[in-house]
Design a protein around this motif. Structure first.
Motif, short mmCIF file in Angstrom:
data_model
loop_
_atom_site.label_atom_id
_atom_site.label_comp_id
_atom_site.label_asym_id
_atom_site.label_seq_id
_atom_site.Cartn_x
_atom_site.Cartn_y
_atom_site.Cartn_z
N GLY A 135 0.81 -1.21 0.00
CA GLY A 135 0.00 0.00 0.00
C GLY A 135 0.84 1.27 0.00
O GLY A 135 0.51 2.25 -0.67
N TRP A 136 1.94 1.28 0.78
CA TRP A 136 2.85 2.43 0.81
C TRP A 136 3.35 2.75 -0.59
O TRP A 136 3.41 3.91 -1.00
N THR A 137 3.72 1.72 -1.33
CA THR A 137 4.22 1.88 -2.68
C THR A 137 3.12 2.34 -3.62
O THR A 137 3.33 3.21 -4.49
N ALA A 138 1.92 1.79 -3.47
CA ALA A 138 0.80 2.15 -4.34
C ALA A 138 0.46 3.63 -4.22
O ALA A 138 0.14 4.29 -5.22
N GLU A 139 0.53 4.17 -3.02
CA GLU A 139 0.24 5.60 -2.83
C GLU A 139 1.24 6.48 -3.56
O GLU A 139 0.89 7.58 -4.02
#
Length: 305
Positions: free
Chosen positions: A69-73
């Motif tokens: 999720g961190w990367t997706a943001e």
């Protein structure tokens, strides 16, 4: 022919999966890379993922991408590109925290946040989850079910203990219903009564490719499905070399990075690949009634691709 007959007449399937995270988020580097430093680190994921997506497209392979999720943001267009290219988008959690450190409440928050971020980007349900460093536990499965996941792929059932890998109680089948969701295990090769890790990652980089390919064929020849995983940073031999690592940490992270892309390309050519969702549809859990679709609960026929 019944649905059960159709499944048994199909060759065992193989599923391709990719854990999407930056090079500096690896648990093996945590001792020298603080979480507070992540936003200041060089991000190299998008460049590497462009190469991986291009290779997959040329080989006609669709894969499951477990996206952090961190990367997706921070790379939203990358997630949209993965989905629009026909691949499955699944969750790798939000912050790459091991479950043992999160606890039940923290884990619920982590996976709920990750699921929301990914679904907002792709505009469709995100149904699969994989725990960072395979750190799954029995208490996590009901939480995943409650949050809305349909399957988990976090168990690497090796014979020896690993400091970070989680364990589930009871017998571990390749695909089975557990606590109301489908558990899809990573693959092991059984030799002399021992289950050896044979599903990708550092093991794929360590073992000579012809031997690794032989092991996959042996697993598939036993009528068991095969699940492979890899990380984008394993294709990036030009990533920064960190100081202060132990010899074992350097070996785990940097070994044969320059050979990964060629080996993986050969792997894509040498086998027929499905997404994990497609694998589940092909290989229903043992306690699912024959002819009942795993996802909808409705009668249906499973066809070989």
């Amino acid at each position: 022919m019944t649905a059960a007959d159709a499944v048994s007449s199909c060759p065992a399937p193989a599923a391709m999966s990719i854990d999407v995270e930056e090079w500096f988020q690896v648990e093996n580097l945590r001792r020298v890379v603080s979480r507070d430093s992540w936003d200041g680190r060089e991000r190299r994921l998008e460049l590497t993922m462009d190469r991986m997506l291009s290779v997959l497209d040329k080989q006609g392979v669709r894969a499951t991408f477990f996206v952090l999720g961190w990367t997706a943001e921070r790379s939203p267009q990358l997630v949209r590109t993965i989905a629009s290219s026909g691949h499955e988008v699944a969750s790798h959690g939000y912050g790459h925290e091991l479950l043992q450190g999160l606890g039940e409440a923290g884990f619920r928050d982590d996976v709920t946040r990750s699921k929301g971020v990914l679904e907002d980007l792709v505009g469709q349900p995100v149904e699969g989850y994989r725990a960072p460093s395979f750190s799954i536990t029995d208490w996590a499965l009901p939480i995943l079910r409650d949050v809305g996941f349909r399957y988990d792929s976090s168990v690497l059932p090796i014979s020896f203990r690993h400091s970070r890998y989680g364990r589930l109680g009871g017998d571990i089948e390749p695909v089975a219903m557990r606590s109301g969701i489908t558990e899809v295990s990573l693959s092991c090769l059984r030799i002399a009564g021992q289950a050896l890790p044979w599903s990708g990652g550092g093991y794929f980089r360590l073992v000579p490719y012809p031997l690794f390919r032989w092991g996959i064929r042996r697993i598939l020849g036993s009528s068991r499905p095969y699940v492979f995983y890899i990380h984008p940073w394993e294709f990036d031999h030009e990533q920064p070399r960190l100081r202060g690592l132990k010899r074992s940490e350097r070996l785990r992270h940097y070994l044969n990075l320059e050979r990964t892309e060629a080996r993986w390309t050969a792997l894509l050519r040498d086998f027929r690949w499905l997404t994990i969702r497609e694998l589940i549809a092909r290989h229903q859990p043992a306690d699912t009634p024959a002819g009942i679709d795993t996802w909808t609960g409705e009668a249906g026929v499973i066809a070989c691709p």
